[in-house]
Design a protein around this motif. Structure first.
Motif, short mmCIF file in Angstrom:
data_model
loop_
_atom_site.label_atom_id
_atom_site.label_comp_id
_atom_site.label_asym_id
_atom_site.label_seq_id
_atom_site.Cartn_x
_atom_site.Cartn_y
_atom_site.Cartn_z
N PHE A 335 -0.25 -48.72 -81.88
CA PHE A 335 -1.01 -49.66 -81.06
C PHE A 335 -1.65 -50.75 -81.92
O PHE A 335 -1.59 -51.93 -81.57
N LEU A 336 -2.26 -50.36 -83.03
CA LEU A 336 -2.95 -51.34 -83.86
C LEU A 336 -1.96 -52.35 -84.45
O LEU A 336 -2.24 -53.56 -84.48
N GLY A 337 -0.81 -51.87 -84.91
CA GLY A 337 0.19 -52.78 -85.48
C GLY A 337 0.71 -53.76 -84.45
O GLY A 337 0.87 -54.95 -84.73
N ALA A 338 0.97 -53.27 -83.24
CA ALA A 338 1.45 -54.16 -82.18
C ALA A 338 0.40 -55.21 -81.82
O ALA A 338 0.73 -56.38 -81.62
N VAL A 339 -0.86 -54.79 -81.74
CA VAL A 339 -1.94 -55.73 -81.41
C VAL A 339 -2.08 -56.79 -82.49
O VAL A 339 -2.19 -58.00 -82.21
N VAL A 340 -2.10 -56.36 -83.76
CA VAL A 340 -2.27 -57.31 -84.87
C VAL A 340 -1.13 -58.31 -84.90
O VAL A 340 -1.35 -59.54 -85.03
N LEU A 341 0.11 -57.84 -84.76
CA LEU A 341 1.25 -58.75 -84.82
C LEU A 341 1.27 -59.69 -83.60
O LEU A 341 1.66 -60.86 -83.72
N ALA A 342 0.84 -59.17 -82.44
CA ALA A 342 0.78 -60.02 -81.25
C ALA A 342 -0.25 -61.14 -81.43
O ALA A 342 0.00 -62.30 -81.06
N ILE A 343 -1.40 -60.83 -82.02
CA ILE A 343 -2.42 -61.85 -82.25
C ILE A 343 -1.92 -62.88 -83.26
O ILE A 343 -2.13 -64.10 -83.10
N TRP A 344 -1.26 -62.41 -84.33
CA TRP A 344 -0.70 -63.35 -85.31
C TRP A 344 0.36 -64.25 -84.66
O TRP A 344 0.45 -65.44 -84.99
N TYR A 345 1.16 -63.69 -83.76
CA TYR A 345 2.15 -64.50 -83.05
C TYR A 345 1.46 -65.58 -82.22
O TYR A 345 1.89 -66.75 -82.21
N GLU A 346 0.39 -65.19 -81.51
CA GLU A 346 -0.35 -66.17 -80.72
C GLU A 346 -1.00 -67.23 -81.61
O GLU A 346 -1.05 -68.41 -81.25
N LEU A 347 -1.52 -66.80 -82.76
CA LEU A 347 -2.09 -67.77 -83.71
C LEU A 347 -1.03 -68.77 -84.16
O LEU A 347 -1.28 -69.99 -84.23
#
Length: 377
Positions: A335-347
């Motif tokens: 969950f944490l990895g998916a959230v972090v990568l999703a936020i970086w994608y949005e950034l």
């Protein structure tokens, strides 16, 4: 020679620097001390938050059925989750304990009768001959076989005991996490408001959007990883029970864990296929093989359907984040990895949009600055 004013300024600078260093040092000590105090609760609280986000839609439906009693709905779901955790663990543990007790009784009585291998075992490619010899040794001379494989047996028993202890610790941790999740769900509005306030404070205007993205990503991973693992384990488990495979419940649970860990269920399925071919006729063995193989590769169809639903982030980004996070931080890293990568994608996408907007403004400004040419009649 240094004048008195410069001397006083230098002394004041040194005093301020020393005072700042002491304050920063004391603050650092306080932070480290505080982290040591709350460290045992970090993982349960994170899991509690993840479970609360995942179960919130179900909580809201149950709340409407209970006429707005949010606390009761959250409590019911928390207790249901605890029951679903304890029941399989109790069944598996009882099954293992009964098997060990029965094995000890049989060994003490001396009435050990292990059926010998059939020729089908020897015909299995690559491992058939060695497997046939080992099986035949246990069937004909159990004492010699046990003495020959005693180091491996001790290692297996030690590893099983360690795994059982670790599983018990994980079970207790998840029970605590479910209790914490119940508290989060009962006070969902206040918890969500606090998270959004902190997110806006940290990330600025995009903080609230990213807080919503975090919740959507957690639900996406739950569907795409845990949901697919559950569906796969049900499909393969139904085949195991249909063909009366020994310890079918235990194998089903192992397949579910492998699915969550993003490991192929064929690790368990292939040896079972060899077992079915050695104990059943060709037709039922072929049906079993096709059944479990199709169920084993069903994740390639289910993941694109379930993962990424409700999220604007592409499915490969979430999947890479989930797998990479799991390899880095264990199951919670899914969950944490998916959230972090999703936020970086949005950034990254926000940065691209900002660049495009700036270029568009520059081009518009250049066009506006051009002198107008009068049109002649």
């Amino acid at each position: 020679m240094e004048n008195p004013m410069q001397h006083n300024q230098s002394k004041l600078f040194i005093n301020n620097m020393m005072e700042s260093a002491i304050r920063i040092g004391l603050l650092f000590i306080l932070v480290v001390w505080t982290f040591d105090i709350i460290k045992p609760f970090v993982i349960p609280v994170l899991w509690g938050a993840i479970i609360a986000v995942a179960l919130m839609p179900m909580t809201q439906k149950l709340e409407r059925a209970l006429k707005g009693r949010r606390g009761l709905a959250a409590t019911i779901l928390a207790f249901a989750g605890i029951t679903l955790l304890i029941a399989p663990f109790w069944i598996v543990t009882s099954s293992i304990f009964e098997g060990i007790s029965h094995s000890i009784e049989v060994l003490q009585s001396g009435e050990v009768d292990i059926p010998g291998p059939t020729q089908k075992i020897a015909d299995i490619p690559l491992v058939g001959g060695q497997l046939y010899e080992v099986w035949a040794l246990f069937a004909t001379n159990l004492e010699k076989a046990v003495m020959h494989f005693l180091p491996q047996i001790k290692s297996a028993v030690t590893a099983s005991a360690a795994m059982l202890g670790s599983s018990l610790g994980t079970l207790v941790m998840f029970i605590i996490s479910l209790a914490i999740a119940g508290g989060f769900m009962a006070h969902a509005e206040k918890s969500a408001a606090a998270v959004k306030t902190v997110a806006v404070k940290v990330a600025g205007s995009h903080g609230e959007e990213w807080a919503s993205l975090t919740a959507a990503t957690i639900r996406s991973v739950l569907l795409g990883v845990v949901g697919v693992a559950f569906i796969q384990s049900i499909l393969i488990g139904s085949a195991l029970f249909t063909f009366s495979i020994p310890a079918a419940g235990l194998f089903t649970f192992i397949i579910f864990i492998l699915g969550i860990a993003q490991l192929p269920p064929l690790i368990v399925v292939l040896p079972l296929i060899f077992y079915v071919f050695s104990t059943h006729d060709s037709t039922p063995a072929t049906i079993f093989t096709v059944w479990v193989l199709v169920a084993g590769v069903s994740d390639s169809v289910l993941k694109p359907m379930l993962m990424g639903r409700g999220v604007d982030v592409p499915m490969p980004v979430i999947l890479i984040g989930a797998i990479g996070g799991m390899l880095t931080a264990g199951i919670i890293g899914l969950f944490l990895g998916a959230v972090v990568l999703a936020i970086w994608y949005e950034l990254f996408m926000t940065w691209l949009k900002t660049e495009e907007q700036q270029n568009a403004k520059v081009e518009q400004g250049a066009e506006d600055s051009l002198p107008s040419v009068p049109v002649e009649d």
